[in-house]
Motif scaffolding. Sequence first.
Motif, PDB file in Angstrom:
ATOM      1  N   GLU A  14       0.819  -1.293  -0.083  1.00 50.76           N
ATOM      2  CA  GLU A  14       0.005   0.021  -0.066  1.00 50.76           C
ATOM      3  C   GLU A  14       0.973   1.356  -0.127  1.00 50.76           C
ATOM      4  OE1 GLU A  14      -3.313   0.501   2.619  1.00 50.76           O
ATOM      5  OE2 GLU A  14      -4.094  -1.650   2.540  1.00 50.76           O
ATOM      6  N   ARG A  15       1.885   1.161   0.827  1.00 46.32           N
ATOM      7  CA  ARG A  15       2.871   2.267   0.678  1.00 46.32           C
ATOM      8  C   ARG A  15       3.382   2.691  -0.451  1.00 46.32           C
ATOM      9  NH1 ARG A  15       3.798   0.421   6.074  1.00 46.32           N
ATOM     10  NH2 ARG A  15       5.812  -0.689   5.399  1.00 46.32           N
ATOM     11  N   VAL A 112      -7.659   7.599  -3.673  1.00 47.40           N
ATOM     12  CA  VAL A 112      -8.784   6.743  -3.816  1.00 47.40           C
ATOM     13  C   VAL A 112      -9.890   7.883  -3.594  1.00 47.40           C
ATOM     14  CG1 VAL A 112      -9.924   4.908  -2.851  1.00 47.40           C
ATOM     15  CG2 VAL A 112      -7.833   4.671  -2.940  1.00 47.40           C
ATOM     16  N   ARG A 113     -10.102   8.524  -2.621  1.00 47.68           N
ATOM     17  CA  ARG A 113     -11.205   9.244  -2.609  1.00 47.68           C
ATOM     18  C   ARG A 113     -11.427  10.518  -3.855  1.00 47.68           C
ATOM     19  NH1 ARG A 113     -12.086  13.803   2.331  1.00 47.68           N
ATOM     20  NH2 ARG A 113     -14.102  14.260   1.923  1.00 47.68           N
ATOM     21  N   ASN A 114     -10.073  10.754  -4.486  1.00 54.32           N
ATOM     22  CA  ASN A 114     -10.247  11.837  -5.450  1.00 54.32           C
ATOM     23  C   ASN A 114      -9.790  11.292  -6.716  1.00 54.32           C
ATOM     24  OD1 ASN A 114     -10.724  14.457  -4.056  1.00 54.32           O
ATOM     25  ND2 ASN A 114      -8.960  13.481  -2.987  1.00 54.32           N
ATOM     26  N   VAL A 115     -10.022   9.879  -6.919  1.00 53.79           N
ATOM     27  CA  VAL A 115      -9.741   9.026  -8.157  1.00 53.79           C
ATOM     28  C   VAL A 115     -10.418   9.931  -9.341  1.00 53.79           C
ATOM     29  CG1 VAL A 115     -11.578   7.508  -8.047  1.00 53.79           C
ATOM     30  CG2 VAL A 115      -9.498   6.919  -9.312  1.00 53.79           C
ATOM     31  N   TRP A 116     -11.563  10.552  -9.120  1.00 51.38           N
ATOM     32  CA  TRP A 116     -12.538  11.059 -10.216  1.00 51.38           C
ATOM     33  C   TRP A 116     -11.235  12.038 -10.970  1.00 51.38           C
ATOM     34  CZ3 TRP A 116     -13.268  16.289 -10.314  1.00 51.38           C
ATOM     35  CH2 TRP A 116     -13.218  17.056  -9.079  1.00 51.38           C
ATOM     36  N   VAL A 117     -10.573  12.690 -10.171  1.00 49.33           N
ATOM     37  CA  VAL A 117      -9.553  13.804 -10.893  1.00 49.33           C
ATOM     38  C   VAL A 117      -8.668  13.109 -11.980  1.00 49.33           C
ATOM     39  CG1 VAL A 117      -7.959  15.587 -10.389  1.00 49.33           C
ATOM     40  CG2 VAL A 117      -9.649  15.243  -8.783  1.00 49.33           C
ATOM     41  N   PRO A 159       1.695   8.632 -16.974  1.00 49.71           N
ATOM     42  CA  PRO A 159       1.710   8.631 -15.469  1.00 49.71           C
ATOM     43  C   PRO A 159       0.369   8.770 -14.626  1.00 49.71           C
ATOM     44  CG  PRO A 159       2.465  11.038 -16.386  1.00 49.71           C
ATOM     45  CD  PRO A 159       2.303   9.973 -17.405  1.00 49.71           C
ATOM     46  N   LEU A 160      -0.678   9.450 -15.638  1.00 51.52           N
ATOM     47  CA  LEU A 160      -1.932   9.258 -14.955  1.00 51.52           C
ATOM     48  C   LEU A 160      -2.641   7.865 -15.210  1.00 51.52           C
ATOM     49  CD1 LEU A 160      -3.528  12.662 -16.632  1.00 51.52           C
ATOM     50  CD2 LEU A 160      -3.131  12.122 -14.130  1.00 51.52           C
ATOM     51  N   THR A 161      -2.343   7.052 -16.135  1.00 50.00           N
ATOM     52  CA  THR A 161      -2.825   5.721 -16.260  1.00 50.00           C
ATOM     53  C   THR A 161      -2.036   4.793 -15.114  1.00 50.00           C
ATOM     54  OG1 THR A 161      -3.189   5.904 -18.572  1.00 50.00           O
ATOM     55  CG2 THR A 161      -2.912   3.652 -17.890  1.00 50.00           C
ATOM     56  N   ILE A 162      -0.829   5.101 -14.846  1.00 58.13           N
ATOM     57  CA  ILE A 162      -0.084   4.527 -13.866  1.00 58.13           C
ATOM     58  C   ILE A 162      -0.740   4.775 -12.559  1.00 58.13           C
ATOM     59  CG2 ILE A 162       2.031   4.330 -12.484  1.00 58.13           C
ATOM     60  CD1 ILE A 162       3.358   4.669 -15.277  1.00 58.13           C
ATOM     61  N   ALA A 163      -0.975   5.827 -12.265  1.00 59.99           N
ATOM     62  CA  ALA A 163      -1.611   6.179 -11.017  1.00 59.99           C
ATOM     63  C   ALA A 163      -2.894   5.855 -10.888  1.00 59.99           C
ATOM     64  CB  ALA A 163      -1.648   7.997 -11.013  1.00 59.99           C
ATOM     65  N   LEU A 164      -3.827   5.912 -12.090  1.00 58.61           N
ATOM     66  CA  LEU A 164      -5.176   5.332 -11.878  1.00 58.61           C
ATOM     67  C   LEU A 164      -4.954   3.706 -11.664  1.00 58.61           C
ATOM     68  CD1 LEU A 164      -8.387   5.656 -12.267  1.00 58.61           C
ATOM     69  CD2 LEU A 164      -7.994   4.981 -14.618  1.00 58.61           C
ATOM     70  N   VAL A 165      -4.348   2.973 -12.130  1.00 60.83           N
ATOM     71  CA  VAL A 165      -4.093   1.567 -11.882  1.00 60.83           C
ATOM     72  C   VAL A 165      -3.857   1.549 -10.514  1.00 60.83           C
ATOM     73  CG1 VAL A 165      -2.620  -0.454 -12.549  1.00 60.83           C
ATOM     74  CG2 VAL A 165      -3.785   0.941 -14.187  1.00 60.83           C
ATOM     75  N   THR A 167      -4.035   3.279  -8.060  1.00 60.25           N
ATOM     76  CA  THR A 167      -5.256   3.872  -7.035  1.00 60.25           C
ATOM     77  C   THR A 167      -6.248   2.628  -6.961  1.00 60.25           C
ATOM     78  OG1 THR A 167      -4.793   6.125  -7.848  1.00 60.25           O
ATOM     79  CG2 THR A 167      -6.922   5.693  -6.829  1.00 60.25           C
ATOM     80  N   ARG A 168      -6.687   2.192  -7.978  1.00 61.54           N
ATOM     81  CA  ARG A 168      -7.519   1.162  -8.255  1.00 61.54           C
ATOM     82  C   ARG A 168      -7.266   0.175  -7.417  1.00 61.54           C
ATOM     83  NH1 ARG A 168     -12.156   3.704  -9.001  1.00 61.54           N
ATOM     84  NH2 ARG A 168     -12.425   4.166 -11.219  1.00 61.54           N
ATOM     85  N   ARG A 169      -5.992  -0.320  -7.524  1.00 61.55           N
ATOM     86  CA  ARG A 169      -5.459  -1.296  -6.637  1.00 61.55           C
ATOM     87  C   ARG A 169      -5.465  -1.166  -5.189  1.00 61.55           C
ATOM     88  NH1 ARG A 169       0.268  -4.339  -8.239  1.00 61.55           N
ATOM     89  NH2 ARG A 169       1.040  -2.596  -6.978  1.00 61.55           N
ATOM     90  N   LEU A 170      -5.173   0.113  -4.927  1.00 59.22           N
ATOM     91  CA  LEU A 170      -5.198   0.810  -3.223  1.00 59.22           C
ATOM     92  C   LEU A 170      -6.495   0.422  -2.836  1.00 59.22           C
ATOM     93  CD1 LEU A 170      -3.282   1.680  -1.308  1.00 59.22           C
ATOM     94  CD2 LEU A 170      -3.791   4.022  -2.407  1.00 59.22           C
TER      95      LEU A 170
END
Length: 178
Positions: A14-15, A112-117, A159-165, A167-170
């Motif tokens: 998670e970290r 997670v809370r702001n994944v919509w951004v 980087p946004l795709t990496i962040a989204l993937v 974030t979904r895992r988190l």
Amino acid sequence: MGEDSRGVVPASRERRDTLVIRICLVIVIIGLVVSGVTAFPLREELMLGRDVLHSTGLSAVFPDLAFWVQRVAEALETTGTDYPFLAYGTDWLAFAHLAIAVAFVGPLIDPVRNVWVTIWGLIMCAGIVPLALIAGAIRGLPLGWQLIDISFGVVAAVPLTIALVRTRRLERSRVVVR
């Protein structure tokens, strides 16, 4: 390092996911800030670009680029002298980049809370492609310049795709734990 027998994800993963998400978002934020700040002095930047192309001899290697930079520099010089208020439009463009960068602070703090951004950012990256191709063609921009504009969306989407993937895992790991 998957889940244990109880479905619990190790805190270290998670970290690590959170760190990767934040690094990706910081890259996007820095890109937006740099794009924003450099949109203010367009006139001076294009004149400098023109001078560099000519003084280094690169204008002979890239004549089409040199012609385009010369043309844009002349247009900005003329409008800057005769119609300085037109630069106000690029000031707003610059401000918009800075404002968009601020939007990514939300997922930087709580992905997670702001994944919509993050999702919104990816949608905007995709929207760059038709905008650049349609508006660029209507405004008479060379295809090469349109491709450069498109590349900003493609580069930011990585980087946004990496962040989204991540974030979904988190998000999934938090659901299992709670």
